[in-house]
Design a protein around this motif. Structure first.
Motif: not given
Length: 316
Positions: A122-133, A150-157
């Motif tokens: 997922w970290q290389h994707h340019q056309h797909a974004s992920y909302c994990l809740f 592994p998901f440390y600092q993957f995105g904003d929380m």
């Protein structure tokens, strides 16, 4: 203007890595079209060695689901996890993948390995974004705030605040009116305040009150609705506390009595015994990890408002 395709999936029932991949791939494919034929064609185009089929659902709000038969022999994880990016790029859209109860990933066997696989793709994707809740704050914090994960600092929380009473009241009144019944602003507010604006419980209590109302909500109807709601949740609370030690129960008793910090003081220990002084941090840690209490800036509080009602009634 870029078209956005939104994918939603609920993964609480996923217990294994490939349970997740099946749910993930099916949700992504189903988001590409409302027509069965197009879904099947998309599945065959982007996923190798599958025999997709439509499964008709007996549930009233669901016409059908897509079964792909994803399995480790023929479908490597990378192929499935890259599906949103490959489809979005080829279709010229942006895809937003929303995964509810994502903390379930952390409960699976070989969880760290699974998380590494997911992030590496997922970290290389340019056309797909992920909302994990997810609903379990402690587990979500472990996944995204721990440096070793592994998901440390993957995105904003973001931590969502509870919906305020003034937003709930017109909604509740409107649902009663739709059913041909009446509830005053005061009783609608009482529903929210009783469960501390905990969204699931606001809806559950409001529904029970609605079901018991003939024409208009009264004190008796409200109390009956509250008892009906409690009867629905008590079995879970009993199960949660079945193996608690006396020390753990005493810490919960202290919190319910209004103590939220400084549990080692004589004022508290004269009333509640926690074992040795060094035992307190362990008790706190266990109850936080089990999502029974939550740590706030003001101290420790019971996380579930109805658990607090039940515990205060039955266990004090």
């Amino acid at each position: 203007m870029v078209n956005i395709s939104v994918v939603y999936m609920y993964i609480y029932q996923c217990r294994t890595e490939y349970d997740f991949y099946e749910k993930f791939a099916s949700a992504v494919i189903q988001s590409t079209s409302t027509k069965m034929e197009k879904m099947l064609a998309t599945a065959k185009e982007f996923i190798m060695s599958i025999a997709p089929k439509i499964v008709y659902s007996p549930e009233p709000n669901t016409d059908f689901s897509l079964s792909l038969g994803i399995n480790p022999r023929t479908n490597p994880p990378e192929e499935i996890l890259s599906l949103p990016e490959r489809i979005a790029e080829k279709r010229g859209v942006r895809m937003v993948v929303c995964i509810d109860e994502f903390q379930q990933i952390g409960e699976m066997t070989n969880s760290l390995m699974i998380q590494r696989k997911i992030r590496s793709v997922w970290q290389h994707h340019q056309h797909a974004s992920y909302c994990l809740f997810g609903s379990k704050r402690h587990l979500m914090e472990t996944l995204f705030y721990s440096r070793s994960m592994p998901f440390y600092q993957f995105g904003d929380m973001f931590f969502l605040k509870r919906i305020p009473t003034e937003k709930w009241v017109p909604f509740i009144i409107g649902r009663f009116q739709f059913a041909g019944k009446k509830i005053s602003e005061q009783w609608a507010e009482k529903i929210c305040q009783t469960v501390e604006n905990y969204s699931a419980y606001v809806q559950q209590l409001a529904w029970n009150v609605l079901a018991l109302t003939e024409k208009e909500v009264t004190e008796q109807v409200f109390q009956e609705g509250m008892e009906a709601t409690m009867s629905q949740v008590i079995p879970l609370f009993v199960e949660q506390t079945a193996n608690f030690s006396t020390y753990q129960l005493n810490l919960l008793r202290a919190i319910c009595r209004g103590y939220h910090g400084d549990f080692g003081t004589k004022e508290v220990t004269n009333q509640f015994y926690f074992g040795t002084r060094s035992n307190l941090p362990k008790l706190k840690k266990t109850l936080i990890e089990r999502e029974i209490v939550e740590q706030t800036e003001q101290g420790l509080y019971i996380a579930d408002p109805l658990f607090k009602v039940w515990f205060s009634r039955e266990m004090m």
